[in-house]
Scaffold this active site. Structure first.
Site, PDB file in Angstrom:
ATOM      1  N   GLU A   1       0.847  -1.213   0.000  1.00 35.46           N
ATOM      2  CA  GLU A   1       0.000   0.000   0.000  1.00 35.46           C
ATOM      3  C   GLU A   1       0.875   1.253   0.000  1.00 35.46           C
ATOM      4  O   GLU A   1       0.555   2.242  -0.663  1.00 35.46           O
ATOM      5  CB  GLU A   1      -0.938   0.008   1.211  1.00 35.46           C
TER       6      GLU A   1
ATOM      7  N   TRP B   1       1.690   1.796  -3.386  1.00 38.86           N
ATOM      8  CA  TRP B   1       0.634   2.443  -4.187  1.00 38.86           C
ATOM      9  C   TRP B   1       0.790   3.958  -4.107  1.00 38.86           C
ATOM     10  O   TRP B   1       0.541   4.686  -5.063  1.00 38.86           O
ATOM     11  CB  TRP B   1      -0.769   2.026  -3.730  1.00 38.86           C
TER      12      TRP B   1
ATOM     13  N   TRP C   1     -20.517  11.972 -19.310  1.00 39.00           N
ATOM     14  CA  TRP C   1     -20.929  12.290 -17.932  1.00 39.00           C
ATOM     15  C   TRP C   1     -22.256  13.039 -17.964  1.00 39.00           C
ATOM     16  O   TRP C   1     -22.563  13.734 -18.939  1.00 39.00           O
ATOM     17  CB  TRP C   1     -19.862  13.166 -17.256  1.00 39.00           C
TER      18      TRP C   1
ATOM     19  N   ASN D   1     -10.332   3.253   3.239  1.00 41.09           N
ATOM     20  CA  ASN D   1     -10.033   3.032   1.816  1.00 41.09           C
ATOM     21  C   ASN D   1     -11.113   2.225   1.099  1.00 41.09           C
ATOM     22  O   ASN D   1     -11.504   2.548  -0.021  1.00 41.09           O
ATOM     23  CB  ASN D   1      -8.683   2.332   1.671  1.00 41.09           C
TER      24      ASN D   1
ATOM     25  N   TRP E   1     -15.502  12.219 -12.465  1.00 41.30           N
ATOM     26  CA  TRP E   1     -14.618  11.910 -11.337  1.00 41.30           C
ATOM     27  C   TRP E   1     -13.950  13.159 -10.774  1.00 41.30           C
ATOM     28  O   TRP E   1     -13.651  13.231  -9.576  1.00 41.30           O
ATOM     29  CB  TRP E   1     -13.562  10.859 -11.714  1.00 41.30           C
TER      30      TRP E   1
ATOM     31  N   TRP F   1      -8.915   8.329  -7.973  1.00 40.25           N
ATOM     32  CA  TRP F   1     -10.171   8.631  -8.679  1.00 40.25           C
ATOM     33  C   TRP F   1     -10.115   8.132 -10.114  1.00 40.25           C
ATOM     34  O   TRP F   1     -11.087   7.586 -10.634  1.00 40.25           O
ATOM     35  CB  TRP F   1     -10.478  10.132  -8.614  1.00 40.25           C
TER      36      TRP F   1
HETATM   37  P1  FAD Z   1      -3.065   2.173   5.307  1.00 32.21           P
HETATM   38  O1  FAD Z   1      -3.898   1.057   4.816  1.00 32.21           O
HETATM   39  O2  FAD Z   1      -2.543   2.102   6.677  1.00 32.21           O
HETATM   40  O3  FAD Z   1      -1.884   2.329   4.259  1.00 32.21           O
HETATM   41  C1  FAD Z   1      -0.616   2.898   4.611  1.00 32.21           C
HETATM   42  C2  FAD Z   1      -0.304   4.056   3.690  1.00 32.21           C
HETATM   43  O4  FAD Z   1      -0.216   3.633   2.339  1.00 32.21           O
HETATM   44  C3  FAD Z   1      -1.372   5.135   3.702  1.00 32.21           C
HETATM   45  O5  FAD Z   1      -1.209   6.005   4.796  1.00 32.21           O
HETATM   46  C4  FAD Z   1      -1.163   5.803   2.359  1.00 32.21           C
HETATM   47  O6  FAD Z   1      -0.118   6.752   2.420  1.00 32.21           O
HETATM   48  C5  FAD Z   1      -0.723   4.651   1.472  1.00 32.21           C
HETATM   49  N1  FAD Z   1      -1.860   4.103   0.726  1.00 32.21           N
HETATM   50  C6  FAD Z   1      -2.729   3.158   1.127  1.00 32.21           C
HETATM   51  N2  FAD Z   1      -3.611   2.867   0.148  1.00 32.21           N
HETATM   52  C7  FAD Z   1      -3.289   3.665  -0.890  1.00 32.21           C
HETATM   53  C8  FAD Z   1      -3.827   3.843  -2.193  1.00 32.21           C
HETATM   54  N3  FAD Z   1      -4.861   3.113  -2.635  1.00 32.21           N
HETATM   55  N4  FAD Z   1      -3.261   4.760  -3.014  1.00 32.21           N
HETATM   56  C9  FAD Z   1      -2.199   5.486  -2.605  1.00 32.21           C
HETATM   57  N5  FAD Z   1      -1.648   5.364  -1.366  1.00 32.21           N
HETATM   58  C10 FAD Z   1      -2.183   4.465  -0.525  1.00 32.21           C
HETATM   59  N6  FAD Z   1      -4.835   8.552  -0.053  1.00 32.21           N
HETATM   60  C11 FAD Z   1      -4.234   9.697   0.338  1.00 32.21           C
HETATM   61  O7  FAD Z   1      -3.229   9.653   1.054  1.00 32.21           O
HETATM   62  N7  FAD Z   1      -4.722  10.915  -0.045  1.00 32.21           N
HETATM   63  C12 FAD Z   1      -5.831  11.039  -0.839  1.00 32.21           C
HETATM   64  O8  FAD Z   1      -6.225  12.153  -1.185  1.00 32.21           O
HETATM   65  C13 FAD Z   1      -6.498   9.842  -1.242  1.00 32.21           C
HETATM   66  N8  FAD Z   1      -7.628   9.901  -1.990  1.00 32.21           N
HETATM   67  C14 FAD Z   1      -8.248   8.725  -2.369  1.00 32.21           C
HETATM   68  C15 FAD Z   1      -9.409   8.795  -3.154  1.00 32.21           C
HETATM   69  C16 FAD Z   1     -10.061   7.621  -3.544  1.00 32.21           C
HETATM   70  C17 FAD Z   1     -11.285   7.703  -4.431  1.00 32.21           C
HETATM   71  C18 FAD Z   1      -9.559   6.375  -3.128  1.00 32.21           C
HETATM   72  C19 FAD Z   1     -10.256   5.101  -3.546  1.00 32.21           C
HETATM   73  C20 FAD Z   1      -8.415   6.294  -2.365  1.00 32.21           C
HETATM   74  C21 FAD Z   1      -7.740   7.459  -1.972  1.00 32.21           C
HETATM   75  N9  FAD Z   1      -6.570   7.422  -1.182  1.00 32.21           N
HETATM   76  C22 FAD Z   1      -5.952   8.585  -0.812  1.00 32.21           C
HETATM   77  C23 FAD Z   1      -5.910   6.131  -0.883  1.00 32.21           C
HETATM   78  C24 FAD Z   1      -6.312   5.451   0.441  1.00 32.21           C
HETATM   79  O9  FAD Z   1      -7.700   5.397   0.568  1.00 32.21           O
HETATM   80  C25 FAD Z   1      -5.721   6.145   1.669  1.00 32.21           C
HETATM   81  O10 FAD Z   1      -4.336   6.363   1.502  1.00 32.21           O
HETATM   82  C26 FAD Z   1      -5.922   5.285   2.929  1.00 32.21           C
HETATM   83  O11 FAD Z   1      -7.280   5.041   3.144  1.00 32.21           O
HETATM   84  C27 FAD Z   1      -5.322   5.996   4.115  1.00 32.21           C
HETATM   85  O12 FAD Z   1      -5.585   5.288   5.296  1.00 32.21           O
HETATM   86  P2  FAD Z   1      -4.401   4.614   6.109  1.00 32.21           P
HETATM   87  O13 FAD Z   1      -3.310   5.614   6.349  1.00 32.21           O
HETATM   88  O14 FAD Z   1      -5.006   4.002   7.318  1.00 32.21           O
HETATM   89  O15 FAD Z   1      -3.909   3.528   5.088  1.00 32.21           O
END
Ligand code: FAD
Length: 489
Positions: free
Chosen positions: A276, A279, A307, A342, A360, A383
Site C-alpha cells: 500500500e 501504491w 458524464w 479506503n 470523477w 479517482w
Molecule cells: P493504510 O492502509 O494504513 O496504508 C498505509 C499508507 O499507504 C497510507 O497512509 C497511504 O499513504 C498509502 N496508501 C494506502 N492505500 C493507498 C492507495 N490506494 N493509493 C495510494 N496510497 C495508498 N490517499 C491519500 O493519502 N490521499 C488522498 O487524497 C487519497 N484519496 C483517495 C481517493 C479515492 C477515491 C480512493 C479510492 C483512495 C484514496 N486514497 C488517498 C488512498 C487510500 O484510501 C488512503 O491512503 C488510505 O485510506 C489511508 O488510510 P491509512 O493511512 O489508514 O492507510
C-alpha cells in the site's frame, strides 16, 4: 562551511529523517514555511488540510524553537519571497524536500533560477518518497504505467536507506527578519465559518510527535492483523498514517523500517502493508510522468465520456444522503473525521462515477476539500483508478454493488450504525438494504423511508446497466491492461 542556509519546509514537516535539514544542520539556519496559495491555484490546500497544516506548523515551530532555530512563517509568492529572504540573510544555499506536483515543479524551477541569478542555489532532497519517480524506469527506459511491475522494480532496488536522526541542537541565523504569526496565516479557524472540525482533534494529533505516536500504535496492534482487517471499515485495521505521510511528519522510510523491524524476516509477511505504501509511490510516479493526472483522463478516449453532471445528485452524495447506507456512512465519516476508510472510498467513488455518472473530477474536488490526507498524487490516481480512466485502472465493468459491499465488509453493521444512527435499530439483515425491509421491520426500527432516511437515489441494477452502456459505447474494454491490481483487494 559556516555560511547561513535557508531551510524551506514544504511537505516535510519533521526533524527526524529530514535529508534537507540533515545536510545543513551544522550551519547557521533559518527554517521557513511560506503559505503560497497563488502558486498552487486550484490545488492550494483544502479546508480540512488547512486545519491540519495550522496544527502541524504549530508543532514544528515548537520543535524547532526548542532546538534553537525558530520557524519563520511567511505568506506570498515563494519564488519571490525565498530569493529575497536568501539575500537578506546572506544564504548561499536553500534546502528543501522535493515536491512532485506540476505547479510546485514549475515554482521550484523559477525559484532556482532567481536564486542562481543572485549567486545562491536551490538544493532539493528526496524527502517524501522512497525512490525518485525519475529513477524507477522499466527495462526499456520508460516510466511504469502498471502498478505490479512498478512495485516489483521498487522492491528489487532493495531496502531503503535507514532513517536519519533528528539534530539535537540547531544554530539560528544572526538576525532573522520578522514574519507572520500562525493565526495571521488564517488557516483555521476561518472567521465566520462554523466549527466543522469539532471532532477532528479526538482522532488526530498533527505534528511529528503525533505521527510517531500513530506509527507506534499501529506497530503495537493493527500491523499484525493488517492483511485480514484492512478492508473492515468498522475496525481500526489500518495505520491512519495518510495525513502524517502527506505532510511529511513521518517519512515513508521511517514507516517502512518500523514495519520491517516489527516483522523481521521474509518481506512477504509485511507485503500487504508495504504494497500500500508502494501504491502511494506509484501515484507519485504517475503524477511525475503524467502531470495531467489531476485534471485529465490518462486514457485519451475518456475525454469523450458521456458524464451527466447533476448538482442535486452530487449534493446527495456529498451529504451522505444517497439511500445506500455504506455510501452514506462513508461520506458522513469523511465530514466528521476528515478521513474515510479506503474500502469505503472505493465504494463511494464508484457510486458517484458509475451509478450516478458524475465526473470523477467533481468527486476528487470534494475529497480535496474535505480529506485531512488530501494528496494530489494519491487522490487523482485513485479517482482515475475507480473511474477506469487511469493507466492502471479498475476494469470498466467493475461496478461495485453498494449493498453487497456493505454486507461483505460491514457484516456486523457497526460502521453504518455509527455514522448513520437513524438506521441503528434496523436488524443486520436489512441494514444495507432498508428499502427492501418489510413495513413492520421499518416501523419497529423507527425508520420512515423518505423522511428519516432517503430511498436510493438510483436503482442499482438500472444504474449499473446505464454505466456499462456508457463505458461500452466508449470502447474501453480493449485497452484495459491484463495486469490490473487493486489497491486494497
Ligand atoms: P493504510 O492502509 O494504513 O496504508 C498505509 C499508507 O499507504 C497510507 O497512509 C497511504 O499513504 C498509502 N496508501 C494506502 N492505500 C493507498 C492507495 N490506494 N493509493 C495510494 N496510497 C495508498 N490517499 C491519500 O493519502 N490521499 C488522498 O487524497 C487519497 N484519496 C483517495 C481517493 C479515492 C477515491 C480512493 C479510492 C483512495 C484514496 N486514497 C488517498 C488512498 C487510500 O484510501 C488512503 O491512503 C488510505 O485510506 C489511508 O488510510 P491509512 O493511512 O489508514 O492507510
Amino acid at each position: 562551511m559556516d555560511s547561513p542556509a535557508l531551510l524551506w519546509f514544504r511537505q516535510d514537516l519533521r526533524l527526524a529523517d529530514n535529508p534537507a535539514l540533515h545536510a545543513v544542520a551544522d550551519r547557521p539556519l533559518l527554517p521557513v514555511f511560506v503559505l503560497d496559495d497563488a502558486a498552487a491555484g486550484a490545488w492550494a490546500p483544502g479546508a480540512a488540510s488547512r486545519w491540519w497544516l495550522h496544527r502541524s506548523l504549530d508543532a514544528l515551530g515548537r520543535d524547532l524553537a526548542a532546538r534553537g532555530a525558530p520557524l519563520l512563517l511567511l505568506r506570498g509568492r515563494a519564488e519571490i519571497v525565498i530569493p529575497a529572504l536568501a539575500s537578506a540573510i546572506g544564504a548561499t544555499e536553500v534546502l528543501a524536500g522535493r515536491l512532485y506536483q506540476p505547479w510546485a515543479r514549475e515554482r521550484d524551477r523559477r525559484t532556482g533560477e532567481a536564486l542562481e541569478a543572485a549567486g545562491s542555489r536551490l538544493r532539493l532532497a528526496t524527502s517524501s518518497l522512497l525512490r525518485e519517480p525519475a529513477r524507477v524506469m522499466s527495462g526499456s527506459g520508460k516510466p511504469y504505467a502498471v502498478y505490479t511491475p512498478f512495485a516489483k522494480a521498487v522492491a528489487a532496488m532493495g531496502e531503503p536507506d535507514l532513517p536519519l536522526p533528528a539534530p539535537a541542537r540547531l544554530r539560528p541565523v544572526a538576525a532573522p527578519p520578522p514574519g507572520e504569526t500562525l493565526d495571521s496565516l488564517g488557516l483555521y479557524p476561518v472567521p465566520g465559518e462554523p466549527d466543522w472540525a469539532a471532532e477532528f482533534p479526538v482522532l488526530w494529533t498533527p505534528g511529528e510527535a503525533g505521527a510517531q505516536a500513530r506509527l507506534a500504535r499501529f506497530i503495537a496492534g493493527p500491523v499484525a492483523g493488517y492483511a485480514a482487517q484492512r478492508n473492515a471499515p468498522g475496525t481500526e485495521g489500518t495505520s491512519g498514517l495518510s495525513p502524517h505521510l502527506h505532510w511529511g511528519e513521518v517519512s515513508p522510510r521511517q514507516v517502512w523500517h518500523a514495519v520491517r523491524e516489527a516483522q523481521p524476516g521474509e518481506i512477504a509477511q509485511s507485503w500487504p502493508f508495504l504494497s500500500e505504501v508502494l501504491w502511494r509511490e506509484f501515484s507519485y510516479h504517475l503524477l511525475w510522468h503524467r502531470p495531467e493526472l489531476p485534471e485529465r483522463p490518462l486514457r485519451g478516449r475518456f475525454a469523450g465520456f458521456p458524464w451527466q453532471p447533476d448538482a442535486a445528485l452530487l449534493q446527495a452524495w456529498q451529504r451522505g444522503r444517497t439511500g445506500y447506507p455504506i455510501v452514506d456512512a462513508g461520506m458522513r465519516q469523511l465530514w466528521r473525521h476528515g478521513w474515510m476508510h479506503n474500502r469505503v472510498r472505493m465504494i463511494t467513488a464508484s457510486l458517484l462515477v458509475k451509478h450516478l455518472l458524475q465526473p470523477w473530477q467533481a468527486g476528487a474536488a470534494f475529497f480535496w476539500d474535505t480529506l485531512v490526507d488530501a494528496d494530489l498524487a494519491s487522490n487523482s490516481a485513485s479517482w482515475q483508478w475507480v473511474a477506469g480512466s487511469g493507466s492502471d485502472a479498475a476494469p470498466y465493468f467493475r461496478v461495485f454493488n453498494p449493498v453487497l459491499q456493505g454486507e461483505k465488509f460491514d457484516a456486523g453493521g457497526g460502521y453504518v450504525r455509527r455514522f448513520v444512527p437513524e438506521l441503528a435499530k434496523l436488524p443486520d439483515k436489512w441494514l444495507h438494504r432498508p428499502w427492501e425491509a418489510p413495513p413492520e421491520v421499518l416501523r419497529g426500527a423507527g425508520v420512515t423511508l423518505g423522511r428519516d432516511y432517503p430511498r436510493p437515489v438510483v436503482d442499482h441494477a438500472a444504474g449499473r446497466a446505464r454505466a456499462l452502456a456508457a463505458f461500452a459505447a466508449l470502447g474501453t474494454s480493449d485497452d484495459v491492461p491484463e495486469d490490473v491490481a487493486e489497491p486494497a483487494a
